[in-house]
Design a protein around this motif. Structure first.
Motif, mmCIF file in Angstrom:
data_model
loop_
_atom_site.group_PDB
_atom_site.id
_atom_site.type_symbol
_atom_site.label_atom_id
_atom_site.label_comp_id
_atom_site.label_asym_id
_atom_site.label_seq_id
_atom_site.Cartn_x
_atom_site.Cartn_y
_atom_site.Cartn_z
ATOM 1 N N UNK A 30 -50.985 -24.364 16.816
ATOM 2 C CA UNK A 30 -51.291 -22.940 16.892
ATOM 3 C C UNK A 30 -52.804 -22.782 17.005
ATOM 4 N N UNK A 31 -53.253 -22.316 18.165
ATOM 5 C CA UNK A 31 -54.682 -22.053 18.377
ATOM 6 C C UNK A 31 -54.890 -20.552 18.236
ATOM 7 N N UNK A 32 -55.455 -20.142 17.102
ATOM 8 C CA UNK A 32 -55.613 -18.724 16.838
ATOM 9 C C UNK A 32 -56.702 -18.100 17.707
ATOM 10 N N UNK A 33 -56.747 -16.785 17.701
ATOM 11 C CA UNK A 33 -57.604 -16.026 18.616
ATOM 12 C C UNK A 33 -59.064 -16.489 18.569
ATOM 13 N N UNK A 63 -43.635 -31.285 21.664
ATOM 14 C CA UNK A 63 -44.935 -30.680 21.371
ATOM 15 C C UNK A 63 -44.861 -29.223 21.794
ATOM 16 N N UNK A 64 -45.112 -28.319 20.845
ATOM 17 C CA UNK A 64 -45.139 -26.890 21.153
ATOM 18 C C UNK A 64 -46.523 -26.342 20.835
ATOM 19 N N UNK A 65 -47.044 -25.516 21.729
ATOM 20 C CA UNK A 65 -48.383 -24.951 21.522
ATOM 21 C C UNK A 65 -48.364 -23.457 21.792
ATOM 22 N N UNK A 66 -48.972 -22.701 20.877
ATOM 23 C CA UNK A 66 -49.182 -21.267 21.044
ATOM 24 C C UNK A 66 -50.682 -21.013 21.109
ATOM 25 N N UNK A 67 -51.143 -20.475 22.235
ATOM 26 C CA UNK A 67 -52.572 -20.309 22.471
ATOM 27 C C UNK A 67 -52.896 -18.824 22.405
ATOM 28 N N UNK A 68 -53.656 -18.444 21.381
ATOM 29 C CA UNK A 68 -53.955 -17.044 21.128
ATOM 30 C C UNK A 68 -54.971 -16.461 22.102
ATOM 31 N N UNK A 69 -55.206 -15.170 21.976
ATOM 32 C CA UNK A 69 -56.122 -14.461 22.873
ATOM 33 C C UNK A 69 -57.511 -15.111 22.869
ATOM 34 N N UNK A 70 -58.045 -15.285 24.064
ATOM 35 C CA UNK A 70 -59.416 -15.766 24.256
ATOM 36 C C UNK A 70 -59.668 -17.128 23.605
ATOM 37 N N UNK A 71 -58.628 -17.909 23.448
ATOM 38 C CA UNK A 71 -58.794 -19.251 22.870
ATOM 39 C C UNK A 71 -58.659 -20.299 23.968
#
Length: 297
Positions: A54-57, A81-89
Protein backbone atom coordinates in the motif's frame (compact mmCIF):
# COMPACT_ATOMS: atom_id res chain seq x y z
CA UNK A 1 -10.17 -11.49 -4.65
CA UNK A 2 -8.11 -11.28 -7.83
CA UNK A 3 -9.87 -10.06 -10.96
CA UNK A 4 -7.76 -12.32 -13.17
CA UNK A 5 -4.81 -14.17 -11.63
CA UNK A 6 -3.94 -17.77 -12.44
CA UNK A 7 -6.37 -20.69 -12.05
CA UNK A 8 -8.68 -20.74 -9.02
CA UNK A 9 -6.94 -23.54 -7.11
CA UNK A 10 -3.61 -21.65 -7.18
CA UNK A 11 -5.29 -18.48 -5.88
CA UNK A 12 -6.99 -20.55 -3.20
CA UNK A 13 -3.66 -22.09 -2.23
CA UNK A 14 -2.22 -18.62 -1.55
CA UNK A 15 -5.31 -17.35 0.26
CA UNK A 16 -5.67 -20.39 2.52
CA UNK A 17 -2.26 -22.05 2.81
CA UNK A 18 0.44 -19.40 2.38
CA UNK A 19 3.59 -19.85 4.48
CA UNK A 20 4.67 -16.21 4.05
CA UNK A 21 2.51 -13.09 4.30
CA UNK A 22 3.60 -9.45 4.31
CA UNK A 23 1.80 -6.12 4.40
CA UNK A 24 4.13 -3.34 3.23
CA UNK A 25 2.62 0.02 4.14
CA UNK A 26 4.39 3.10 2.79
CA UNK A 27 3.22 6.24 4.53
CA UNK A 28 6.33 8.43 4.57
CA UNK A 29 7.00 11.07 1.94
CA UNK A 30 10.71 10.21 2.23
CA UNK A 31 11.77 7.69 -0.40
CA UNK A 32 11.66 4.18 1.06
CA UNK A 33 13.55 1.14 -0.23
CA UNK A 34 12.30 -2.29 0.85
CA UNK A 35 13.95 -5.61 -0.05
CA UNK A 36 12.43 -9.06 0.33
CA UNK A 37 14.90 -11.84 -0.50
CA UNK A 38 13.83 -15.50 -0.75
CA UNK A 39 16.48 -18.23 -0.98
CA UNK A 40 15.30 -21.77 -1.71
CA UNK A 41 17.33 -24.71 -0.40
CA UNK A 42 16.63 -28.36 0.55
CA UNK A 43 15.16 -27.35 3.91
CA UNK A 44 13.10 -24.54 2.39
CA UNK A 45 12.03 -25.70 -1.06
CA UNK A 46 8.36 -24.60 -1.11
CA UNK A 47 7.10 -21.03 -0.90
CA UNK A 48 3.49 -19.85 -1.10
CA UNK A 49 3.56 -16.11 -0.49
CA UNK A 50 1.09 -13.23 -0.33
CA UNK A 51 2.60 -9.74 -0.48
CA UNK A 52 0.35 -6.69 -0.18
CA UNK A 53 1.80 -3.22 -0.88
CA UNK A 54 0.00 0.00 0.00
CA UNK A 55 1.63 3.22 -1.21
CA UNK A 56 -0.26 6.01 0.52
CA UNK A 57 -0.90 9.42 -1.01
CA UNK A 58 2.15 11.42 -2.06
CA UNK A 59 4.72 8.73 -1.21
CA UNK A 60 7.65 7.46 -3.25
CA UNK A 61 9.12 4.00 -2.71
CA UNK A 62 10.97 1.06 -4.25
CA UNK A 63 10.26 -2.58 -3.41
CA UNK A 64 12.63 -5.33 -4.58
CA UNK A 65 11.44 -8.97 -4.35
CA UNK A 66 13.95 -11.64 -5.33
CA UNK A 67 13.54 -15.41 -5.68
CA UNK A 68 16.76 -17.46 -5.88
CA UNK A 69 17.61 -21.12 -5.33
CA UNK A 70 20.46 -23.54 -4.85
CA UNK A 71 21.24 -25.53 -7.99
CA UNK A 72 20.36 -28.92 -6.49
CA UNK A 73 16.88 -28.09 -5.14
CA UNK A 74 13.58 -28.55 -6.97
CA UNK A 75 11.82 -25.41 -5.77
CA UNK A 76 8.11 -24.59 -5.90
CA UNK A 77 6.88 -21.00 -5.78
CA UNK A 78 3.28 -19.77 -5.97
CA UNK A 79 2.73 -16.14 -5.07
CA UNK A 80 0.43 -13.14 -5.28
CA UNK A 81 1.61 -9.52 -5.21
CA UNK A 82 -1.08 -6.86 -4.83
CA UNK A 83 -0.36 -3.14 -4.90
CA UNK A 84 -2.57 -0.12 -4.22
CA UNK A 85 -1.00 3.14 -5.37
CA UNK A 86 -2.53 6.23 -3.81
CA UNK A 87 -2.98 9.70 -5.30
CA UNK A 88 0.22 11.38 -6.49
CA UNK A 89 2.37 8.49 -5.29
CA UNK A 90 5.15 6.66 -7.14
CA UNK A 91 5.86 2.97 -6.57
CA UNK A 92 8.72 1.05 -8.18
CA UNK A 93 8.55 -2.74 -7.91
CA UNK A 94 11.37 -5.02 -9.05
CA UNK A 95 10.60 -8.76 -9.17
CA UNK A 96 13.61 -11.02 -9.85
CA UNK A 97 13.30 -14.72 -10.68
CA UNK A 98 16.68 -16.48 -10.51
CA UNK A 99 15.32 -19.97 -9.75
CA UNK A 100 17.12 -22.96 -11.25
CA UNK A 101 15.82 -24.92 -14.25
CA UNK A 102 14.29 -27.68 -12.10
CA UNK A 103 11.88 -25.33 -10.37
CA UNK A 104 8.34 -24.04 -10.82
CA UNK A 105 7.50 -20.33 -10.63
CA UNK A 106 3.85 -19.18 -10.53
CA UNK A 107 3.04 -15.52 -9.93
CA UNK A 108 -0.07 -13.33 -10.00
CA UNK A 109 0.27 -9.54 -9.85
CA UNK A 110 -2.55 -7.03 -9.46
CA UNK A 111 -2.36 -3.21 -9.20
CA UNK A 112 -4.87 -0.43 -8.62
CA UNK A 113 -3.91 3.17 -9.43
CA UNK A 114 -5.61 6.32 -8.12
CA UNK A 115 -5.45 9.86 -9.62
CA UNK A 116 -1.94 10.96 -10.70
CA UNK A 117 -0.45 7.71 -9.37
CA UNK A 118 2.43 5.96 -11.08
CA UNK A 119 3.72 2.41 -10.89
CA UNK A 120 6.90 1.16 -12.55
CA UNK A 121 7.25 -2.64 -12.62
CA UNK A 122 10.46 -4.42 -13.59
CA UNK A 123 10.18 -8.19 -13.94
CA UNK A 124 13.39 -10.16 -14.48
CA UNK A 125 12.16 -13.61 -15.46
CA UNK A 126 15.11 -15.97 -15.96
CA UNK A 127 14.37 -19.04 -13.84
CA UNK A 128 12.19 -22.10 -13.51
CA UNK A 129 11.53 -25.07 -15.74
CA UNK A 130 8.06 -23.53 -15.85
CA UNK A 131 7.52 -19.84 -15.18
CA UNK A 132 3.98 -18.46 -15.48
CA UNK A 133 3.08 -14.85 -14.70
CA UNK A 134 -0.27 -13.07 -14.84
CA UNK A 135 -0.06 -9.27 -14.53
CA UNK A 136 -3.07 -6.95 -14.25
CA UNK A 137 -3.26 -3.19 -13.77
CA UNK A 138 -6.51 -1.39 -12.97
CA UNK A 139 -5.68 2.16 -14.09
CA UNK A 140 -8.76 3.86 -12.72
CA UNK A 141 -7.38 7.29 -11.76
CA UNK A 142 -7.07 10.38 -13.93
CA UNK A 143 -3.52 10.90 -15.25
CA UNK A 144 -2.51 7.55 -13.73
CA UNK A 145 0.52 5.89 -15.31
CA UNK A 146 1.26 2.14 -15.32
CA UNK A 147 4.55 0.92 -16.80
CA UNK A 148 5.67 -2.69 -17.04
CA UNK A 149 9.16 -3.65 -18.17
CA UNK A 150 10.09 -7.34 -18.51
CA UNK A 151 13.29 -9.18 -19.37
CA UNK A 152 13.20 -12.95 -19.91
CA UNK A 153 15.70 -15.64 -20.88
CA UNK A 154 14.75 -19.22 -21.66
CA UNK A 155 17.07 -22.14 -22.37
CA UNK A 156 17.02 -25.95 -22.56
CA UNK A 157 13.32 -26.90 -22.29
CA UNK A 158 12.09 -23.98 -20.19
CA UNK A 159 8.54 -22.70 -20.64
CA UNK A 160 7.85 -19.00 -20.05
CA UNK A 161 4.19 -17.93 -20.13
CA UNK A 162 3.34 -14.23 -19.80
CA UNK A 163 -0.20 -12.84 -19.67
CA UNK A 164 -0.24 -9.05 -19.23
CA UNK A 165 -3.42 -6.99 -18.98
CA UNK A 166 -3.89 -3.23 -18.60
CA UNK A 167 -7.38 -1.74 -18.23
CA UNK A 168 -7.64 2.04 -18.59
CA UNK A 169 -10.56 3.81 -16.90
CA UNK A 170 -9.22 7.27 -16.01
CA UNK A 171 -9.02 10.26 -18.34
CA UNK A 172 -5.54 10.89 -19.75
CA UNK A 173 -4.29 7.67 -18.16
CA UNK A 174 -1.41 5.69 -19.63
CA UNK A 175 -0.16 2.11 -19.84
CA UNK A 176 3.12 1.00 -21.35
CA UNK A 177 4.25 -2.64 -21.69
CA UNK A 178 7.82 -3.29 -22.83
CA UNK A 179 9.07 -6.89 -23.06
CA UNK A 180 12.51 -8.00 -24.23
CA UNK A 181 13.65 -11.61 -24.27
CA UNK A 182 15.96 -14.29 -25.61
CA UNK A 183 15.43 -18.02 -26.14
CA UNK A 184 17.90 -20.84 -26.79
CA UNK A 185 17.81 -24.63 -26.85
CA UNK A 186 14.22 -25.92 -26.95
CA UNK A 187 12.83 -23.13 -24.80
CA UNK A 188 9.30 -21.86 -25.43
CA UNK A 189 7.69 -18.52 -24.69
CA UNK A 190 4.02 -17.57 -24.85
CA UNK A 191 3.19 -13.88 -24.58
CA UNK A 192 -0.33 -12.44 -24.41
CA UNK A 193 -0.63 -8.69 -23.97
CA UNK A 194 -4.00 -6.92 -23.70
CA UNK A 195 -4.61 -3.17 -23.46
CA UNK A 196 -8.28 -2.42 -22.84
CA UNK A 197 -9.62 1.14 -23.20
CA UNK A 198 -12.72 1.30 -21.01
CA UNK A 199 -15.53 3.84 -21.28
CA UNK A 200 -14.52 7.11 -19.64
CA UNK A 201 -10.78 7.00 -20.41
CA UNK A 202 -10.76 9.84 -22.96
CA UNK A 203 -7.29 10.85 -24.19
CA UNK A 204 -5.75 7.72 -22.69
CA UNK A 205 -2.65 6.19 -24.30
CA UNK A 206 -1.61 2.54 -24.41
CA UNK A 207 1.53 1.03 -25.92
CA UNK A 208 2.92 -2.50 -25.91
CA UNK A 209 6.04 -3.89 -27.54
CA UNK A 210 7.48 -7.41 -27.34
CA UNK A 211 10.74 -8.50 -28.93
CA UNK A 212 12.35 -11.96 -28.81
CA UNK A 213 15.82 -13.00 -29.95
CA UNK A 214 15.98 -16.63 -31.07
CA UNK A 215 19.40 -18.10 -30.33
CA UNK A 216 18.65 -21.59 -31.70
CA UNK A 217 16.62 -23.25 -34.47
CA UNK A 218 14.50 -25.18 -31.95
CA UNK A 219 13.40 -22.32 -29.68
CA UNK A 220 9.79 -21.20 -30.18
CA UNK A 221 8.22 -17.80 -29.57
CA UNK A 222 4.47 -17.18 -29.68
CA UNK A 223 3.00 -13.70 -29.18
CA UNK A 224 -0.54 -12.31 -29.20
CA UNK A 225 -0.77 -8.54 -28.60
CA UNK A 226 -4.31 -7.19 -28.42
CA UNK A 227 -6.02 -3.79 -28.25
CA UNK A 228 -9.65 -3.49 -27.06
CA UNK A 229 -11.56 -0.23 -27.13
CA UNK A 230 -14.95 1.05 -26.00
CA UNK A 231 -14.06 4.77 -25.81
CA UNK A 232 -13.33 7.49 -28.37
CA UNK A 233 -10.32 9.78 -28.54
CA UNK A 234 -7.70 7.32 -27.33
CA UNK A 235 -4.37 6.15 -28.75
CA UNK A 236 -3.23 2.54 -28.83
CA UNK A 237 -0.18 0.93 -30.39
CA UNK A 238 1.24 -2.58 -30.32
CA UNK A 239 4.10 -4.43 -31.96
CA UNK A 240 5.82 -7.78 -31.65
CA UNK A 241 8.81 -9.35 -33.36
CA UNK A 242 11.01 -12.40 -33.12
CA UNK A 243 13.97 -13.63 -35.11
CA UNK A 244 17.54 -14.76 -35.13
CA UNK A 245 20.49 -12.48 -34.53
CA UNK A 246 21.51 -10.67 -37.70
CA UNK A 247 24.55 -12.33 -39.24
CA UNK A 248 26.10 -8.96 -40.07
CA UNK A 249 25.99 -7.93 -36.40
CA UNK A 250 27.53 -11.23 -35.31
CA UNK A 251 30.23 -11.02 -37.96
CA UNK A 252 31.10 -7.45 -36.96
CA UNK A 253 31.49 -8.34 -33.25
CA UNK A 254 33.38 -11.58 -33.90
CA UNK A 255 35.74 -9.75 -36.28
CA UNK A 256 36.79 -7.74 -33.23
CA UNK A 257 38.11 -10.89 -31.55
CA UNK A 258 35.02 -12.16 -29.68
CA UNK A 259 33.98 -15.81 -29.73
CA UNK A 260 30.42 -16.71 -30.72
CA UNK A 261 29.08 -17.10 -27.16
CA UNK A 262 30.58 -13.79 -26.06
CA UNK A 263 29.21 -12.05 -29.14
CA UNK A 264 25.70 -13.38 -28.36
CA UNK A 265 26.00 -12.19 -24.76
CA UNK A 266 26.90 -8.68 -25.95
CA UNK A 267 23.94 -8.57 -28.33
CA UNK A 268 21.49 -9.73 -25.66
CA UNK A 269 22.91 -7.23 -23.16
CA UNK A 270 22.48 -4.46 -25.74
CA UNK A 271 18.80 -5.38 -26.26
CA UNK A 272 18.20 -5.50 -22.50
CA UNK A 273 20.17 -2.36 -21.66
CA UNK A 274 17.33 0.17 -21.90
CA UNK A 275 15.37 -1.61 -19.17
CA UNK A 276 18.45 -2.48 -17.09
CA UNK A 277 19.49 1.18 -16.92
CA UNK A 278 16.25 2.00 -15.11
CA UNK A 279 17.10 -0.34 -12.21
CA UNK A 280 18.89 2.00 -9.84
CA UNK A 281 20.35 -0.64 -7.49
CA UNK A 282 23.83 -1.07 -8.98
CA UNK A 283 24.56 -4.29 -7.09
CA UNK A 284 21.33 -5.88 -8.32
CA UNK A 285 21.95 -4.64 -11.86
CA UNK A 286 25.40 -6.25 -11.88
CA UNK A 287 23.91 -9.49 -10.54
CA UNK A 288 21.39 -9.48 -13.41
CA UNK A 289 24.20 -8.98 -15.93
CA UNK A 290 26.06 -11.95 -14.42
CA UNK A 291 22.92 -14.08 -14.73
CA UNK A 292 22.52 -13.06 -18.39
CA UNK A 293 26.05 -14.30 -19.13
CA UNK A 294 25.48 -17.49 -17.14
CA UNK A 295 22.20 -18.39 -18.84
CA UNK A 296 23.36 -17.55 -22.37
CA UNK A 297 26.56 -19.60 -21.89
Amino acid sequence: ELKYGLVDFLTKQVNENSNFKANLIIDSKTNKDIKVDFKFDKKNSDLVDAINIVANEGTKSTVVIKYDSDEDVKAYHNGIIKANIGKESVLNVVVVNFLNKKSTNLLSIENTLEDDARINYYIIDFGGKISITNYYSNIKGKNADSRLNTLYIGSDEQLIDLNYIGELYGEKSNVNIEVQGALKGKARKHFKGTIDFKRGCKKAVGNENENCILLSDTAKSLALPMLLCSEEDVEGNHSTSSGKVAEKELFYIMSRGFELKDALKLLVRAKFNKILEEIKDEELRNEILEQIDKRID
